[in-house]
Design a protein around this motif. Sequence first.
Motif, short mmCIF file in Angstrom:
data_model
loop_
_atom_site.label_atom_id
_atom_site.label_comp_id
_atom_site.label_asym_id
_atom_site.label_seq_id
_atom_site.Cartn_x
_atom_site.Cartn_y
_atom_site.Cartn_z
N ARG A 19 0.81 -1.20 0.00
CA ARG A 19 0.00 0.00 0.00
C ARG A 19 0.85 1.27 0.00
NH1 ARG A 19 -5.47 -0.08 1.66
NH2 ARG A 19 -6.33 -2.19 1.53
N ARG A 66 0.56 1.56 17.56
CA ARG A 66 -0.54 0.61 17.40
C ARG A 66 -1.23 0.35 18.74
NH1 ARG A 66 -4.40 -0.79 13.94
NH2 ARG A 66 -5.00 -3.00 14.09
N TYR A 77 -11.63 -3.92 19.17
CA TYR A 77 -10.59 -4.96 19.11
C TYR A 77 -10.81 -6.07 20.12
CZ TYR A 77 -8.09 -2.11 15.78
OH TYR A 77 -7.74 -1.40 14.66
N HIS A 80 -12.61 -8.32 18.06
CA HIS A 80 -11.88 -8.76 16.86
C HIS A 80 -10.38 -8.85 17.17
CE1 HIS A 80 -15.59 -6.74 15.52
NE2 HIS A 80 -15.62 -7.65 14.56
N THR A 82 -8.04 -10.79 16.35
CA THR A 82 -7.13 -11.13 15.26
C THR A 82 -6.75 -9.90 14.45
OG1 THR A 82 -9.03 -11.64 13.82
CG2 THR A 82 -8.05 -13.47 15.05
N GLU A 83 -7.46 -8.78 14.64
CA GLU A 83 -7.17 -7.56 13.90
C GLU A 83 -6.18 -6.65 14.62
OE1 GLU A 83 -8.49 -6.23 10.80
OE2 GLU A 83 -8.72 -8.40 10.62
N LEU A 85 -3.03 -6.81 15.32
CA LEU A 85 -1.72 -6.61 14.69
C LEU A 85 -1.82 -6.24 13.22
CD1 LEU A 85 0.32 -9.53 16.29
CD2 LEU A 85 0.24 -7.13 16.97
N ASN A 86 -3.01 -6.10 12.71
CA ASN A 86 -3.19 -5.75 11.29
C ASN A 86 -3.13 -4.24 11.10
OD1 ASN A 86 -3.81 -5.65 8.58
ND2 ASN A 86 -5.98 -6.14 8.86
N ILE A 87 -1.97 -3.73 10.68
CA ILE A 87 -1.80 -2.29 10.50
C ILE A 87 -1.75 -1.89 9.03
CG2 ILE A 87 -0.58 -2.07 12.69
CD1 ILE A 87 2.03 -1.90 11.08
N ARG A 88 -2.09 -2.81 8.16
CA ARG A 88 -1.97 -2.53 6.73
C ARG A 88 -2.98 -1.48 6.27
NH1 ARG A 88 -2.78 -7.65 3.64
NH2 ARG A 88 -2.01 -6.43 1.88
N ASN A 89 -4.08 -1.34 6.99
CA ASN A 89 -5.08 -0.35 6.62
C ASN A 89 -5.03 0.89 7.51
OD1 ASN A 89 -6.19 -1.92 4.54
ND2 ASN A 89 -7.40 -3.09 6.02
#
Length: 271
Positions: A19, A66, A77, A80, A82-83, A85-89
């Motif tokens: 991204r 984060r 969170y 959710h 599992t989200e 550690l998701n920092i792509r968005n």
Amino acid sequence: MLVAQINPVAFKLFGLEIRWYALIIVFGIIVAGWLATRESKKMGYQEDDIVDFMLWALPLSILGARLYYVIFEWSYYSQHPTEILNIRNGGLAIYGGLLTGALVTYFFTRKRYYSIWKFLDVATPGVIIAQAIGRWGNFANHEAYGGETTRTFLEKLRLPSFIIDNMKIDGLYRQPTFLYESSWNVIGFILLLILRRQNFLRQGEIFLTYVMWYSFGRFFVEGMRTDSLYLFGNIRVSQALSAVLFILAIITMIYRRKVVKPPLYNIRGVR
């Protein structure tokens, strides 16, 4: 009217989406590191000092940014996990990264017997320009925008069409708060470059000026955003923290001037 929207995905590498957000953030980090390395030589540090510091500060600051975001969005969170550690968005809070970076600086300088104030002065110009660059990652991600406005208003700001087009989000034109903050930071960067060549500044005051400048601007920009993190009620986290930091920076500068009386700078460093 045809509106050209930027695709948040720059390209794909082995099936993985890369991204613009990530590329812009990395570019900002590179610029900050380069500037800090140049400044460090004038202040008597070795280039390896900055490299060693960044090896610790970067991953921990990203983690802190984060964690800060997740804490104030825990209602989401916790449902959710599992989200987390998701920092792509996105989902990195600048203040979280800055506070973590300051903590890392404290332990790093303490271990090497350096002045934390002098080291912060070295890093500060690079940090604020990295912040200015990083806000364009929010732009590419179509986030960190303000309330509803009109295309006519945006055109009156003399903004290029690619910014105006990308401020149409969910069918509505939005205030480009990412641009307001980025511009404020660029002005702050120029101010710090001018100030660091003045002989009246004392050790630590480049950093304290940065804190006052950034927190003052962030307080007002944050009030325009629609995606703020909240403490409780209508109290926005970043506005409250900005106000506290602004006041603390002023008090600290006055106290150090009158009581501590740290060394004065000249254009080559400390006298």
